[in-house]
Design a protein around this motif. Structure first.
Motif, PDB file in Angstrom:
ATOM      1  N   LEU A  30       0.818  -1.206   0.000  1.00 39.58           N
ATOM      2  CA  LEU A  30       0.000   0.000   0.000  1.00 39.58           C
ATOM      3  C   LEU A  30       0.855   1.261   0.000  1.00 39.58           C
ATOM      4  N   GLN A  35      -3.829   4.510  -5.333  1.00 40.92           N
ATOM      5  CA  GLN A  35      -5.224   4.392  -4.935  1.00 40.92           C
ATOM      6  C   GLN A  35      -6.102   4.028  -6.133  1.00 40.92           C
ATOM      7  N   ALA A  63      -7.157   0.005  -2.852  1.00 39.52           N
ATOM      8  CA  ALA A  63      -5.918   0.022  -3.637  1.00 39.52           C
ATOM      9  C   ALA A  63      -5.789  -1.298  -4.369  1.00 39.52           C
ATOM     10  N   THR A 361       1.085   6.295  -0.752  1.00 40.31           N
ATOM     11  CA  THR A 361       0.288   5.866  -1.885  1.00 40.31           C
ATOM     12  C   THR A 361       0.002   7.021  -2.835  1.00 40.31           C
TER      13      THR A 361
END
Length: 385
Positions: A30, A35, A63, A361
């Motif tokens: 992540l 995203q 994600a 992210t």
């Protein structure tokens, strides 16, 4: 200089050598991912199939596990290996009533705070300050084989290919963040003062569970890993979440145990993710074994001073991240993105020691043109440092 394989390129940087170009770290977990909405726009822009597999097989995380075609276009030099949750957690959440919170294997509830966005906001130990209450809490089973059954085959496949650097990405091996999720940030920070014995016992319990999980994870794939991602967010925009003294007394010994466990079961370099201004703790992190620091949040306090970071820690740390996700990537122009990539590489990449990635992210607001500008600029700056 002749072209290196992606793995050779990463290993060169980990050894503080200058590779053929700066390595790119995207999609391992992540913290190095994209995203969902930004990813979907990117695949549409590239004309790639609209296939979508959630990271950690967890749709509510928001994600994707990036498709191989996407990773290839983004020139990512790494591939991640992620664990899973127990089968019971998946079954329970896939059959839950529509609109109800996702509840993870630790019992933390994650309501949908806006369409498609979930956040840990239901804290099952919020009102607890008694050590004895921890004994009766239904803690997750870290021996559940569902978590690890798939790992070895994936690691063996990547190792046999010997093309990419392999990053182990067990989910949230983070004592402080787990405590925040279980109690809420405000409640736990107050307990550090009002109920210190309880706070210490909770951190101890979480760490022991993480160590059990990590032992299983490394038992499956430790021999294949080049890096392993561990984390705990210790900083804010302008300071630390807790004092250096509290960190050194309570958390540093626990982090040291986790890092020692990695060294016992693997030759993987320790990649530590911690948001915010963590500059006051860098000597501590180096002392206990951090080798790669991420995400280098350039908008947070002294972390913005890349020259000082490189000068003071460039021989002891490899830096990963530093491409701003608060303004430049999501809202800047393509030219601004390219200029920021050039600036960061010229400072942190001098003499080697830098892995290019975004600060955490890549957010939903990021246009595909900016994602591509980031990676393409890195490729064009082949000779650096």
């Amino acid at each position: 200089m002749s072209l290196l394989t992606p793995r050779e390129r990463v290993l060169a940087v980990l050894n503080h050598e200058v590779p053929d170009r700066v390595p790119i770290v995207i999609g391992a977990d992540l913290t190095t991912g994209i995203q969902e909405r930004a990813y979907r726009r990117l695949t549409t822009y590239l004309g790639l199939p609209q296939e979508y597999q959630p990271l950690y097989d967890w749709p509510e995380l928001g994600a994707p596990l990036p498709a191989e075609a996407v990773l290839e276009r983004l020139h990512s030099d790494v591939r991640g290996i992620q664990d899973r949750f127990p089968a019971e957690t998946y079954a329970r959440n896939r059959s839950r009533p529509p609109g109800s919170p996702y509840v993870d294997d630790w019992g933390v509830g994650q309501p949908e705070i806006e369409p498609g966005v979930y956040f840990p906001a239901i804290h099952p130990l919020k009102d607890t300050q008694r050590v004895e209450n921890l004994e009766s809490y239904p803690w997750p089973d870290m021996h559940d084989p569902t978590r690890f059954a798939h790992l070895r085959a994936e690691a063996e496949r990547l190792a046999a290919e010997n093309r990419f650097a392999i990053i182990g990405a067990p989910w949230l091996m983070s004592p402080l963040e787990r405590a925040f999720q279980l109690q809420g940030m405000q409640a736990f920070l107050l307990n550090l003062v009002d109920a210190p014995d309880f706070a210490a016992a909770l951190l101890r319990k979480i760490t022991d569970l993480c160590k059990t999980h990590l032992t299983h994870f490394l038992g499956e794939v430790g021999e294949y890993l080049d890096l392993i991602i561990l984390a705990d967010d210790l900083g804010t925009q302008n300071s630390l979440l807790i004092s250096p003294r509290t960190y050194r007394t309570l958390l540093k010994p626990l982090h040291a145990e986790l890092f020692a466990l990695v060294r016992q079961h693997s030759r993987a370099r320790i990649f530590f993710h911690s948001d915010g201004d963590v500059f006051p703790l860098l000597d501590d992190l180096v002392e206990i074994g951090v080798q790669v620091l991420n995400p280098i949040q350039t908008t947070a306090g002294r972390m913005a001073n890349l020259q000082e970071l490189k000068q003071r820690y460039g021989e002891r740390l490899v830096f990963c991240g530093a491409i701003d996700t608060q303004r430049v990537l999501p809202f800047g122009t393509v030219e601004e993105v390219r200029a920021e990539v050039k600036r960061v590489i010229e400072i942190l990449g001098a003499g080697g020691g830098y892995l290019l990635s975004s600060v955490h992210t890549i957010p939903n607001e990021t246009p595909p043109e900016n994602i591509l500008a980031m990676v393409d600029a890195a490729l064009e700056l082949a000779q650096y440092g």
